[in-house]
Motif scaffolding. Structure first.
Motif, short mmCIF file in Angstrom:
data_model
loop_
_atom_site.label_atom_id
_atom_site.label_comp_id
_atom_site.label_asym_id
_atom_site.label_seq_id
_atom_site.Cartn_x
_atom_site.Cartn_y
_atom_site.Cartn_z
N GLY A 135 26.06 31.20 14.69
CA GLY A 135 27.26 31.88 15.18
C GLY A 135 28.53 31.07 15.12
O GLY A 135 29.57 31.50 15.61
N ASN A 138 29.74 35.57 15.12
CA ASN A 138 28.44 35.97 15.61
C ASN A 138 27.57 36.49 14.45
O ASN A 138 27.97 37.39 13.73
CB ASN A 138 28.63 37.06 16.67
CG ASN A 138 27.33 37.50 17.27
OD1 ASN A 138 26.34 36.76 17.26
ND2 ASN A 138 27.30 38.73 17.78
N HIS A 144 25.06 34.88 23.03
CA HIS A 144 24.45 35.61 21.90
C HIS A 144 22.94 35.57 21.92
O HIS A 144 22.29 36.28 21.16
CB HIS A 144 25.01 35.11 20.57
CG HIS A 144 26.46 35.43 20.41
ND1 HIS A 144 26.94 36.72 20.46
CD2 HIS A 144 27.55 34.64 20.25
CE1 HIS A 144 28.26 36.71 20.33
NE2 HIS A 144 28.65 35.46 20.21
#
Lengths: 471, 195
Positions: free
Chosen positions: A432, A436, B45
């Protein structure tokens, strides 16, 4: 003659304000570089405690992480804009010189420090950025710090530091034609891993290092942090002196000559002892491409991704291959890319742009590729334009941008989309990092330029139509 | 910063090596000018998918790890960038102790400055606890003053920490105030260097 000493030891000793055996030393900081991302909370801390910046004259600020690299008059990202405005206000309040977004000195902090001659041999240099190791190329002791330490330096111009160990990274022999400083540092990290430098200050020595230009030395020292090192250094020599001569913050005339002698005397003495030594033969280094999600996951361009059966960490390798969308034992030259980024504090200086331009001259970027060039500073940009490099890039289909960190960490809008694959001259291929879900392959500027044209990785040494150019 | 001495808490095992600060807190969250509120972005993430939904395959999202305050991780934890947002995010999320075989230098320092206790232990020990914490509710009791960790089975493991760092953590000391007591020496140094 006293006991032979290392460059590190000479610089360290010169800066000890207070030291007790077995305890951290209070080290004086000669130069504090500041940018917009890691400083606002430090200035806020000063204000909350009614403290002032002790030495604004030893502090220099710029904006680099967040800045747009085009259309600077319209910043869409309101939070980023506020962060930049905050730096401006903090600098104004504390009399700190600032190379703001439209200032001709603006650029990546690790490009402009050397360029302006602020970076000098024997200095202690810190910045709230891990790639501060770059400045060690001049024989400075330069390292990255967190925001609490930024606040500490602003308030006291000092830092408490445990004395690190020293490691000699000996680079014997010569680099082959078409093999760059970037390939060398990637190969070193590939060979010894991402934590071999933890707790150490590295000094790069040997014939291959002496032959590198200052810009190339900066590329090597820049990635010392990717080996986990506290800092990376190179002993000053005539290359260092001639780079610095005539730069804005460097004295002139007899003062310079005297200073130059002091700088040369900082070099590690013959027979000085390091705590550890590693050796690499420069002649064995080939152009490198990272295939995984940390910088040690790199291989020569003509080889393949690892075979799982051959690795000692199959789970880590599998995880990295999955993220990167690659198979085990896949030929590196079979990997197609859709983005190319030439820039970052590792590889955005004039020499980098010249070498990349020599590869793309008269050719066209592959239709499936979006390629951008982001010069490291306004000054680099201006000089490149004087030489017509911008024309070479734009005619080949590259975008030519304003200076900043840009797609190295994608804090501005220069982002690689999810699933996109980028040949990048930057320093980190973490998950990322460039966006991302984006996939990063670290390479030299020459390799990135060749990949932009071919649409996949190629060995720049044998790439069709390429004439290897010196310098 | 908040002092720390005795801390007992639930352990969350993150069995990955080289966890970099880009994973701990991605760059899009570094634009804020405050020091607080970063916990919601921790491991962003890994925790959330592109729609912002919690990823079922990331173990920190499992309810049994709610309220964990001790993080176990693989070697070289915190490598990469110098961003102090990484310890800010960990602390704000609720972690006070991180145990790993090794830490990146800058992260180690940054953690200490924020009252997080980073403990480096033998890989074998970390792995042993990692397996236990992956299987069931697992707690550890950390006693900084004695430099000891007590496991639920009563076994005690000792750890190293530099004496001055220990002292600062125990008392929650402000580094700058301490350094300003050396003001005379700093001034003397500056005079010496100019002369």
């Amino acid at each position: 003659m006293g006991k032979p000493e290392t460059l590190f030891s000479k610089v360290w000793k010169k800066h000890v304000v207070h030291g007790e055996e077995g305890k951290p030393n209070l080290l004086y900081i000669d130069l504090h570089l500041v940018h917009e991302v890691t400083s606002p909370q430090a200035f806020e801390g000063l204000r909350m405690n009614n403290r002032k910046v002790r030495r604004p004259d030893r502090t220099f600020a710029t904006v680099d992480h967040n800045v747009p690299t085009r259309n600077r008059d319209v910043i869409k990202d309101k939070i980023a804009k506020k962060q930049m405005e905050t730096l401006k206000a903090n600098c104004a309040e504390n009399d700190i010189p600032l190379a703001d977004m439209h200032h001709p000195d603006q650029g990546i902090v690790h490009v402009i420090g050397p360029e302006l001659g602020l970076t000098q041999p024997g200095k202690t240099i810190v910045c709230g950025d891990s790639h501060t190791s770059t400045h060690g190329a001049f024989g400075a002791l330069a390292f990255g710090i967190g925001t609490s330490e930024v606040e500490h330096v602003l308030a006291t111009q000092t830092l408490w530091q445990d004395c690190p160990k020293t490691m000699n990274v000996k680079v014997e022999g010569e680099l082959g034609a078409g093999v760059t400083a970037k390939d060398l540092i990637l190969a070193i990290i590939g060979k010894f891993g991402v934590r071999f430098g933890t707790g150490y200050v590295l000094e790069y020595t040997g014939e291959a290092i002496r032959k590198l230009s200052m810009e190339e030395r900066m590329t090597v020292c820049n990635m010392s942090i990717e080996a986990g090192a506290r800092a990376g250094m190179i002993s000053p020599d005539e290359t260092t002196i001639s780079y610095l001569k005539g730069r804005r913050h460097v004295p002139v005339g007899a003062d310079f000559d005297e200073l130059a002698q002091e700088w040369l005397a900082l070099a590690t003495d013959e027979g000085a002892v390091f705590d550890a030594t590693v050796t690499i033969d420069a002649a064995t280094v080939e152009p490198q491409v990272t295939w995984g999600t940390n910088p040690s996951m790199c291989v020569p361009v003509n080889s393949t991704t690892p075979a799982l059966a051959d690795t000692s960490y199959p789970e880590d390798v599998q995880r990295a291959l999955d993220y990167m969308g690659l198979e085990e034992s896949q030929a590196i030259t079979s990997i197609e890319i859709d983005h190319v980024f030439i820039g970052s504090c590792t590889n955005s200086r004039l020499g980098d742009l010249r070498k990349a331009a020599a590869i793309v001259r008269g050719k066209q970027v592959n239709p499936g590729v979006r390629a951008i060039v982001v010069p490291g500073s306004f000054l680099v940009k201006m000089k490149a334009e004087e030489e017509g490099l911008d024309q070479i890039f734009t005619q080949a289909g590259f975008e030519w941008r304003d200076a900043g960190c840009s797609m190295c960490l994608a804090m501005n809008d220069d982002v690689v989309p999810a699933g996109g694959r980028c040949a990048s001259t930057s320093n980190r291929n973490f998950e990322g990092r460039q966006g991302n879900g984006a996939r990063t392959h670290l390479v030299s500027p020459e390799m990135a330029a060749a990949a932009a044209i071919a649409g996949h990785f190629v060995d720049v040494r044998t790439y069709a139509g390429n004439v290897l150019q010196e310098g | 910063m908040e002092a720390i001495n005795k801390h007992e808490g639930k352990v969350y095992p993150l069995n990955r090596t080289n966890v970099d600060t880009d994973q701990i807190i991605p760059k899009q969250f570094l634009k804020r000018i405050e020091r607080s509120g970063f916990g919601q972005f921790l491991f962003f993430h890994w925790r959330f998918d592109d729609e912002g939904m919690k990823r079922a395959d990331f173990s920190l999202n499992q309810p049994e790890y709610d309220g964990a305050s001790i993080l176990l991780a693989g070697e070289n934890f915190g490598c990469g960038s110098s961003r102090e947002h990484a310890p800010w995010a960990l602390l704000d999320y609720g972690f006070r102790v991180i145990i790993a075989p090794s830490f990146a230098d800058i992260f180690y320092n940054n953690a200490l400055k924020n009252g997080i206790l980073p403990i480096a232990l033998e890989e074998e020990q970390v792995q042993q606890w990692m397996e236990q914490a992956e299987q069931k509710h697992f707690t550890l009791a950390v006693h900084l003053e004695n430099q000891e960790i007590t496991a639920p089975d009563g076994s005690v493991v000792s750890f190293d920490i530099p004496a001055h760092q220990k002292d600062k953590l125990l008392h929650g000391l402000d580094d700058i105030a301490l350094t300003l007591t050396y003001q005379d020496q700093i001034e003397a140094y500056e005079r010496r260097m100019q002369g």
